[in-house]
Design an enzyme around this catalytic site. Structure first.
Site, PDB file in Angstrom:
ATOM      1  N   HIS A  17       0.793  -1.224   0.000  1.00 10.68           N
ATOM      2  CA  HIS A  17       0.000   0.000   0.000  1.00 10.68           C
ATOM      3  C   HIS A  17       0.826   1.277   0.000  1.00 10.68           C
ATOM      4  O   HIS A  17       0.266   2.373  -0.087  1.00 10.68           O
ATOM      5  CB  HIS A  17      -0.926   0.011   1.224  1.00 10.68           C
ATOM      6  CG  HIS A  17      -1.703  -1.257   1.375  1.00 10.68           C
ATOM      7  ND1 HIS A  17      -1.280  -2.286   2.187  1.00 10.68           N
ATOM      8  CD2 HIS A  17      -2.853  -1.677   0.792  1.00 10.68           C
ATOM      9  CE1 HIS A  17      -2.142  -3.289   2.103  1.00 10.68           C
ATOM     10  NE2 HIS A  17      -3.098  -2.949   1.273  1.00 10.68           N
TER      11      HIS A  17
ATOM     12  N   GLY B 254      -7.345  11.811   7.748  1.00  5.55           N
ATOM     13  CA  GLY B 254      -7.962  10.797   6.912  1.00  5.55           C
ATOM     14  C   GLY B 254      -7.866  11.125   5.434  1.00  5.55           C
ATOM     15  O   GLY B 254      -7.592  10.265   4.601  1.00  5.55           O
TER      16      GLY B 254
ATOM     17  N   GLY C 147      -8.370  14.651  12.827  1.00  5.63           N
ATOM     18  CA  GLY C 147      -9.563  14.320  12.062  1.00  5.63           C
ATOM     19  C   GLY C 147     -10.749  15.182  12.427  1.00  5.63           C
ATOM     20  O   GLY C 147     -10.637  16.172  13.152  1.00  5.63           O
TER      21      GLY C 147
ATOM     22  N   ASP D  70     -19.723  18.647  12.680  1.00  4.83           N
ATOM     23  CA  ASP D  70     -21.175  18.428  12.596  1.00  4.83           C
ATOM     24  C   ASP D  70     -21.720  18.281  14.007  1.00  4.83           C
ATOM     25  O   ASP D  70     -21.084  17.652  14.859  1.00  4.83           O
ATOM     26  CB  ASP D  70     -21.498  17.146  11.822  1.00  4.83           C
ATOM     27  CG  ASP D  70     -20.864  17.109  10.448  1.00  4.83           C
ATOM     28  OD1 ASP D  70     -21.556  17.470   9.489  1.00  4.83           O
ATOM     29  OD2 ASP D  70     -19.694  16.713  10.349  1.00  4.83           O
TER      30      ASP D  70
END
Length: 235
Positions: A5, A21, A90, A205
């Site tokens: 990866h 992220g 994040g 949020d």
């Protein structure tokens, strides 16, 4: 050294890695905060960078969404690139009344609905907690720069979209500060491989208040959290 990866070479990463992220956010941090930046990974557009922050070598590496994606990159950073400290930067959703948009949450611990940690911990509950020395340093930086932080539990979920109101009610009842998708997995891997890790999240949020930061404002709203993370690496 190449993993399935990552195409970074041995020595490309610092032993301290800041992990958002979003790969675009990784590029944003590298472009705006680091000097002498080198791109060290670009497989699957999961960007990694290494540069200098105030004379200290720091790497930035994106981890994607959710425990499975995060776990791949965290594990390989630790075992293949010898990373010793990871700071996740994040976003999270809030549920309790006294949390507001742009509030910063430091995940002292992370509850979860994921089965990942139970798979590795013989079907027992694992107490996913952060590195205390890293937490202590972040508190000192917050005090130095007069940054308000909230310290407590996060809730790491596998489901971004969920209609389960009862779960939200329980999360609120237990005073969980933020809901996100990676921290419980990160902390378990840190414990397993004996490194240090901590999550810093910005509330973008509020689930009960039905409010959120606009897409246009989201990037600039995370600068305080990024500054907090980077400054803590200097201690």
């Amino acid at each position: 050294m190449v993993t399935p990866h990552m195409n970074a070479k041995a020595g490309d990463f610092s032993d301290i890695v800041i992990m958002p992220g979003d790969p675009i956010r990784a590029k944003y941090i590298a472009d705006n905060y680091l000097k002498s930046v080198t791109e060290v990974n670009n497989i699957r557009s999961m960007f990694g960078y290494t540069g200098i922050y105030k004379n200290k070598k720091i790497s930035i590496m994106s981890h994607g969404i959710g425990i499975p994606s995060c776990s791949i990159y965290v594990k390989e950073l630790i075992t293949e690139y010898l990373v010793k400290k990871i700071i996740r930067v994040g976003t999270c959703g809030a549920i309790i009344e006294n949390m507001a948009l742009r509030d910063i949450v430091i995940g002292m611990g992370a509850c979860t609905d994921s089965k990942v940690n139970r798979l590795n911990f013989k079907d027992n509950d694992f107490a996913a907690i952060c590195s205390f020395p890293m937490l202590f340093n972040i508190v000192k930086v917050a005090e130095k720069f007069n940054i308000k932080i909230n310290i407590g539990n996060l809730f790491t979920t596998d489901l971004f979209y969920s209609d389960d109101q009862e779960v939200l009610d329980v999360i609120e009842k237990y005073g969980i500060l933020g809901i996100e998708m990676e921290t419980a997995g990160l902390y378990a891997l840190a414990a397993k491989y004996k490194i240090e890790a901590i999550s810093i999240c910005t509330v973008t949020d509020h689930i009960k208040k039905l409010t959120k930061i606009s897409s246009a404002d989201r990037q600039s709203s995370l600068d305080t959290m990024i500054h907090l993370a980077l400054e803590s690496t200097l201690l």
